[in-house]
Design a protein around this motif. Structure first.
Motif, PDB file in Angstrom:
ATOM      1  N   GLN A 226       0.856  -1.184   0.000  1.00  0.00           N
ATOM      2  CA  GLN A 226       0.000   0.000   0.000  1.00  0.00           C
ATOM      3  C   GLN A 226       0.895   1.239   0.000  1.00  0.00           C
ATOM      4  O   GLN A 226       2.115   1.141   0.100  1.00  0.00           O
ATOM      5  CB  GLN A 226      -0.909  -0.012   1.221  1.00  0.00           C
ATOM      6  CG  GLN A 226      -0.172  -0.099   2.539  1.00  0.00           C
ATOM      7  CD  GLN A 226      -1.099  -0.328   3.712  1.00  0.00           C
ATOM      8  OE1 GLN A 226      -2.312  -0.233   3.607  1.00  0.00           O
ATOM      9  NE2 GLN A 226      -0.535  -0.622   4.878  1.00  0.00           N
TER      10      GLN A 226
ATOM     11  N   LEU B  98      -9.980  -7.687  -0.566  1.00  0.00           N
ATOM     12  CA  LEU B  98      -8.913  -6.705  -0.760  1.00  0.00           C
ATOM     13  C   LEU B  98      -7.882  -6.752   0.353  1.00  0.00           C
ATOM     14  O   LEU B  98      -6.872  -6.053   0.289  1.00  0.00           O
ATOM     15  CB  LEU B  98      -9.504  -5.294  -0.852  1.00  0.00           C
ATOM     16  CG  LEU B  98     -10.365  -4.994  -2.085  1.00  0.00           C
ATOM     17  CD1 LEU B  98     -10.898  -3.568  -2.020  1.00  0.00           C
ATOM     18  CD2 LEU B  98      -9.579  -5.207  -3.374  1.00  0.00           C
TER      19      LEU B  98
ATOM     20  N   LYS C 204      -6.826  -2.729   4.716  1.00  0.00           N
ATOM     21  CA  LYS C 204      -6.555  -1.450   4.087  1.00  0.00           C
ATOM     22  C   LYS C 204      -6.737  -0.315   5.086  1.00  0.00           C
ATOM     23  O   LYS C 204      -7.523  -0.416   6.031  1.00  0.00           O
ATOM     24  CB  LYS C 204      -7.515  -1.213   2.909  1.00  0.00           C
ATOM     25  CG  LYS C 204      -7.362  -2.202   1.764  1.00  0.00           C
ATOM     26  CD  LYS C 204      -6.059  -2.014   1.018  1.00  0.00           C
ATOM     27  CE  LYS C 204      -5.951  -2.949  -0.166  1.00  0.00           C
ATOM     28  NZ  LYS C 204      -4.645  -2.818  -0.861  1.00  0.00           N
TER      29      LYS C 204
ATOM     30  N   THR D  88     -10.107   3.404   1.426  1.00  0.00           N
ATOM     31  CA  THR D  88     -11.108   2.464   0.933  1.00  0.00           C
ATOM     32  C   THR D  88     -12.308   3.213   0.361  1.00  0.00           C
ATOM     33  O   THR D  88     -12.780   4.181   0.957  1.00  0.00           O
ATOM     34  CB  THR D  88     -11.594   1.536   2.059  1.00  0.00           C
ATOM     35  OG1 THR D  88     -12.114   2.321   3.127  1.00  0.00           O
ATOM     36  CG2 THR D  88     -10.459   0.681   2.573  1.00  0.00           C
TER      37      THR D  88
ATOM     38  N   LEU E 249     -16.352  -8.208  -2.275  1.00  0.00           N
ATOM     39  CA  LEU E 249     -15.492  -8.212  -1.103  1.00  0.00           C
ATOM     40  C   LEU E 249     -15.676  -9.448  -0.237  1.00  0.00           C
ATOM     41  O   LEU E 249     -14.714 -10.049   0.241  1.00  0.00           O
ATOM     42  CB  LEU E 249     -15.756  -6.951  -0.266  1.00  0.00           C
ATOM     43  CG  LEU E 249     -15.561  -5.618  -0.975  1.00  0.00           C
ATOM     44  CD1 LEU E 249     -16.014  -4.479  -0.076  1.00  0.00           C
ATOM     45  CD2 LEU E 249     -14.109  -5.439  -1.386  1.00  0.00           C
TER      46      LEU E 249
ATOM     47  N   THR F 101      -2.028 -12.162  -2.388  1.00  0.00           N
ATOM     48  CA  THR F 101      -1.894 -10.738  -2.678  1.00  0.00           C
ATOM     49  C   THR F 101      -0.462 -10.425  -3.066  1.00  0.00           C
ATOM     50  O   THR F 101       0.480 -11.087  -2.614  1.00  0.00           O
ATOM     51  CB  THR F 101      -2.305  -9.877  -1.471  1.00  0.00           C
ATOM     52  OG1 THR F 101      -1.459 -10.202  -0.349  1.00  0.00           O
ATOM     53  CG2 THR F 101      -3.756 -10.107  -1.090  1.00  0.00           C
TER      54      THR F 101
ATOM     55  N   ASP G  14      -1.684  -3.490  -7.438  1.00  0.00           N
ATOM     56  CA  ASP G  14      -1.842  -4.380  -6.292  1.00  0.00           C
ATOM     57  C   ASP G  14      -2.864  -5.430  -6.674  1.00  0.00           C
ATOM     58  O   ASP G  14      -4.037  -5.125  -6.916  1.00  0.00           O
ATOM     59  CB  ASP G  14      -2.316  -3.613  -5.063  1.00  0.00           C
ATOM     60  CG  ASP G  14      -1.198  -2.818  -4.417  1.00  0.00           C
ATOM     61  OD1 ASP G  14      -0.029  -3.152  -4.666  1.00  0.00           O
ATOM     62  OD2 ASP G  14      -1.490  -1.861  -3.679  1.00  0.00           O
TER      63      ASP G  14
ATOM     64  N   ALA H  48      -5.019  -8.994  -6.027  1.00  0.00           N
ATOM     65  CA  ALA H  48      -5.557  -9.935  -5.053  1.00  0.00           C
ATOM     66  C   ALA H  48      -6.411 -10.946  -5.807  1.00  0.00           C
ATOM     67  O   ALA H  48      -7.199 -10.574  -6.675  1.00  0.00           O
ATOM     68  CB  ALA H  48      -6.406  -9.218  -4.006  1.00  0.00           C
TER      69      ALA H  48
ATOM     70  N   SER I 210      -8.906  -9.101  -8.229  1.00  0.00           N
ATOM     71  CA  SER I 210      -8.989  -7.638  -8.317  1.00  0.00           C
ATOM     72  C   SER I 210      -7.625  -7.056  -8.634  1.00  0.00           C
ATOM     73  O   SER I 210      -6.580  -7.680  -8.391  1.00  0.00           O
ATOM     74  CB  SER I 210      -9.512  -7.034  -7.007  1.00  0.00           C
ATOM     75  OG  SER I 210      -8.541  -7.145  -5.983  1.00  0.00           O
TER      76      SER I 210
ATOM     77  N   THR J 224      -5.865  -3.210  -8.034  1.00  0.00           N
ATOM     78  CA  THR J 224      -5.910  -1.820  -7.589  1.00  0.00           C
ATOM     79  C   THR J 224      -4.755  -1.090  -8.249  1.00  0.00           C
ATOM     80  O   THR J 224      -3.589  -1.385  -7.974  1.00  0.00           O
ATOM     81  CB  THR J 224      -5.808  -1.716  -6.061  1.00  0.00           C
ATOM     82  OG1 THR J 224      -6.888  -2.433  -5.469  1.00  0.00           O
ATOM     83  CG2 THR J 224      -5.870  -0.273  -5.613  1.00  0.00           C
TER      84      THR J 224
ATOM     85  N   ILE K 103      -9.921   0.747  -8.745  1.00  0.00           N
ATOM     86  CA  ILE K 103     -10.097  -0.613  -8.259  1.00  0.00           C
ATOM     87  C   ILE K 103     -11.052  -1.357  -9.182  1.00  0.00           C
ATOM     88  O   ILE K 103     -12.194  -0.933  -9.390  1.00  0.00           O
ATOM     89  CB  ILE K 103     -10.655  -0.626  -6.814  1.00  0.00           C
ATOM     90  CG1 ILE K 103      -9.693   0.112  -5.881  1.00  0.00           C
ATOM     91  CG2 ILE K 103     -10.876  -2.057  -6.326  1.00  0.00           C
ATOM     92  CD1 ILE K 103     -10.216   0.286  -4.481  1.00  0.00           C
TER      93      ILE K 103
ATOM     94  N   GLY L  39     -12.619  -5.215  -9.781  1.00  0.00           N
ATOM     95  CA  GLY L  39     -12.734  -6.523  -9.152  1.00  0.00           C
ATOM     96  C   GLY L  39     -13.955  -7.268  -9.639  1.00  0.00           C
ATOM     97  O   GLY L  39     -14.931  -6.675 -10.107  1.00  0.00           O
TER      98      GLY L  39
END
Length: 803
Positions: A56, A159, A162, A167, A258, A468, A479, A481, A539, A541, A551, A553
């Protein structure tokens, strides 16, 4: 806390004493001893931390590290821009973690016993002088009262974990310290200060816990999680004692990609206590209501070489009379253990177990308002006047007895720099023996009581793999996932069922009916609803510098039951824009898939199963985070298939319910003595597209137009005494689909005090909370025909000893 302090100093790069003085000046600006620069303390550099921090932005990772290490980390505010930190997974010292985070960034860290400072590896300018810098001291947000109970981050399903400000969803974290200071012992207690969450039942004289978020009732099968994995309830939410929880994370809105299956109102994730880095030893003693007593013990720490083994053990026992007069009684006991083993610095194995038994006497599942007060008449009519919560309406021989166990395990593996994997599994079982009542009352308060005797069992098993990682393509950071999840859920009633109408009386003077001696046992062959769920999700990001995130997903869901085998893809699209380091704006679109409704036992088409439902949600919001406060605002619109019972007594899944509104919340530390938590929701919930249009444009039953909540604390200057107060307001709610009848709104007030001292060397916190100070009588509501008394004035007195 954060201090932005310009420091303009000139010193030769070859003069070590001048450099030391420069560092000392910067560190003193946020309270770190200057003398520690030349000689870093061994305790700070060699202490082993157990880390699981995703890739992150650098600032978010520094916050997470500071929180876990329990120190301050200083960061030149200009150095934060443009840097994305790799994931941290496994066992490492603070120095090792900072080295991994800063590798290749051109930055370096200086560590001392109380904190650290991050600077450029080459601190000299071309002319041999130091440039002006702005130093920011990152005080870790750990949910403490001194920080307005603010948390820095939350798990966000697929995700990972975070930072809240990054978010594109509305999230609230109810921290351990807030749970303790409000003396919460149930989910219903815990959500008192969150206006977006409405209580639909009463923990003491209701047979189950019921919550709704943004006006939408949370499903009992997929909307409650323990450490991110499914729990299943019966007649309400799964009853997990909150004394065993570190925090409660509430996603306000659809889970979809999610979290997978679930109604779009929200997700409640219960985060269990885990082995701590520092030793924990505490005992809490509490007395409540008319004589119930509670004892809670909590111990934890680490053992072995390099502190590889961690443990956490909690045990709770509560027993005595409840506030329900003439028959109310509670007996519950629970125990949990959590263990972890750092097999290598990059591989950690964790296991946990929880067992609970809870029996409450004099309980009913619902009061149905009808026109004649006769049993089994579910035709909605005007409701009677609210009855004080201490009045016993259910017969004293009614009860609810639930026994549950949970077992979980996970293996976390730091595969390579920036890449991590977690394989986890959870098994949940709950057996219930319900001998509760159904009440039916007319507007005049004449009621009939029908006792139901029914054993039931629920089971859930879920396994999940989550991977991840991240990489750069040009100037864009990705990023990634992805994962797979499989679960098996089964809710089943016994084939042995008992029912007896006990009699008729008035709510003002409840009847004293004869115990019919209903006794039922578990016999296979009763109604069952087994289901299997399979999902594959992924997903990406995309970080476009420090200001923009995109993002993308999607989750492929497969839902298998006795009635159907359906598959669907639920996508998510979100954008986050940060016009300033402390401010973010976002927009998101998310779809959710939930199991179809099942007609209740009381409907003409009892146990009919309807097909899965796809819901949609649009949300736009702002989030701000400063030194002493944080705030958020969201505008949302959610659509869901409408379910209701027709005038002919048939249960229907027809039309659409549309929920749209504005949500505001904030947490602040005001001056040096005041703490304030406040939230509000303005909601427009309407029915549309129903058969023949007979309910179009009508308010959705149970959803209030306005809900507000506030909680405040005042610390008396020079004294270890804190005064507390709370307020909650719920506006009128429609009672039936046609909006012919409604329930009036209500407001409750709480007062309390907290005093900190020492007893025989132990830190001692004395707490007193008085809930519903004015003893307001009001109805709680869940759905279109379920009323339960609100809790009366309740006094809680306790002492916590920390050794």
């Amino acid at each position: 806390m954060r201090h932005s302090i310009p420091i303009s100093l000139r010193a030769s790069a070859r003069a070590p004493h001048a450099l030391a003085l420069t560092c000392a000046a910067a560190l003193c600006a946020f309270g770190l001893p200057a003398c520690a620069i030349a000689q870093p303390a061994q305790a700070a550099t060699e202490r082993v931390l157990q880390l699981s921090i995703p890739s992150q932005p650098l600032g978010a990772t520094i916050d997470a590290l500071a929180r876990q290490a329990g120190i301050g980390i200083g960061l030149d505010s200009r150095l934060n821009a443009g840097h994305v930190a790799p994931a941290l997974q496994g066992s490492m010292t603070l120095g090792q973690a900072l080295a991994r985070v800063l590798e290749g960034s051109g930055l370096e860290a200086l560590v001392n016993a109380n904190g650290a400072w991050i600077r450029r590896a080459n601190v000299s300018g071309e002319d041999g002088t130091l440039a002006a810098v702005t130093v920011t001291a990152h005080r870790p947000l750990d949910g403490a009262a001194a920080q307005a109970y603010r948390a820095a981050s939350s798990s966000v399903g697929a995700l990972g974990t975070k930072a809240l400000r990054d978010t594109p969803f509305s999230l609230n974290v109810i921290t351990r310290e807030l749970l303790e200071n409000q003396q919460a012992h149930s989910l219903l207690d815990a959500v008192r200060s969150d206006a977006a969450v409405a209580q639909g039942s009463n923990y003491t004289n209701g047979a189950g816990e019921v919550l709704s978020v943004r006006g939408l009732l949370l499903g009992y099968r997929n909307n409650y999680k323990l450490d991110g994995q499914d729990l299943i309830g019966f007649l309400g939410a799964p009853q997990v004692p909150v004394e065993h929880l570190e925090s409660i994370e509430i996603l306000r809105g659809a889970g979809g990609f999610l979290h997978g299956f679930g109604t779009p109102g929200g997700i409640v994730n219960l985060v269990s206590k885990r082995p701590p880095q520092a030793q924990v030893r505490s005992i809490t003693i509490e007395a409540t209501g008319r004589g119930a007593a509670l004892v809670h013990g909590d111990i934890g720490g680490r053992l072995g070489e390099d502190e590889r083994f961690g443990y956490r053990v909690n045990a709770v026992e509560e027993q005595g009379n409840t506030y329900v007069k003439d028959g109310g009684h509670i007996k519950r006991r629970s125990a949990s253990v959590a263990l972890d083993w750092r097999i290598t610095p990059d591989v950690v194995w964790s296991v946990d177990a929880l067992a609970q038994q809870r029996r409450v006497d004099a309980v009913y599942y619902q009061l149905v308002p009808n026109g004649n007060g006769r049993a089994a008449n579910y035709a909605i009519a005007a409701a009677p006047a609210a009855v004080d919560g201490s009045t016993r309406l259910a017969s004293p021989f009614t009860y609810s007895d639930a026994r549950s166990t949970s077992f979980g395990t996970s293996l976390a593996w730091h595969i390579a720099p920036g890449w991590d994997a977690r394989l986890s599994h959870r098994d949940w079982k709950q057996d219930m023996q319900s001998n509760h009542s159904f009440l039916f009352a007319n507007a005049a308060g004449v009621y009939s009581e029908q006792q139901i005797s029914l054993p039931a069992r629920v089971r859930s098993q879920q396994s999940q793999l989550l991977v991840t990682g991240g990489f750069d393509i040009g100037r864009v950071r990705h990023d990634i996932a992805w994962g797979v999840s499989a679960s098996h859920i089964r809710a089943q009633e016994s084939n042995d069922f008992g029912s007896q109408v006990l009699g008729t009386a008035a709510l003002a003077t409840p009847g004293d009916f004869v115990d019919p001696g209903l006794t039922t046992h578990w016999i296979e062959g009763g109604w069952a609803f087994p289901e299997r769920q399979r999902s594959l999700f992924a997903s990406d990001t995309l970080h476009f510098g420090e200001q923009w995130d995109l993002i993308l997903g999607a989750r492929h869901n497969r839902y298998i039951s006795n009635s159907y085998d359906k598959s669907a893809i639920t996508p998510t699209l979100a954008v986050v824009f940060r016009p300033a380091p402390w401010l973010s704006a976002y927009g998101s679109y998310i779809e959710a898939l939930e199991q179809g409704s099942t007609a209740p036992r009381t409907a003409a088409n009892a146990y009919e199963v309807f097909p899965p439902i796809k819901s949609r949600q649009y949300e736009f919001g702002l989030k701000a985070e400063q030194v002493d406060w944080s705030a958020s605002a969201a505008v949302f619109r959610t659509t869901q298939a409408l379910t209701y019972t027709t005038s002919a007594g048939r249960y229907s899944q027809d039309g659409e319910a549309r929920y749209q509104g504005v949500e505001l919340s904030g947490k602040a530390r005001l001056a040096r003595s005041w703490t304030l938590l406040a939230s509000g929701v303005f909601l427009d919930a309407q029915n549309t597209a129903t058969s023949l249009g007979q309910y179009d444009g009508r308010r959705t039953p149970g959803a209030s137009k306005r809900q507000f909540a506030a909680y405040a604390e005042y610390e008396l200057p020079g004294m270890p005494l804190t005064l507390t107060g709370g307020w909650r307001h719920v506006s009128a709610r429609a009672l039936d689909m046609a909006n012919n009848w409604s329930l009036p709104g209500y407001a409750t007030f709480d007062l309390g005090a907290r005093y900190v001292t020492r007893t025989a060397g132990a830190r001692t916190t004395l707490r007193l909370n008085v809930e519903n100070l004015g003893d307001k009588a009001y109805w709680l509501m869940a759905g279109s025909n379920r009323l339960v008394q609100g809790a009366p004035r309740t006094v809680k007195l306790g002492a916590q000893f920390e050794f």
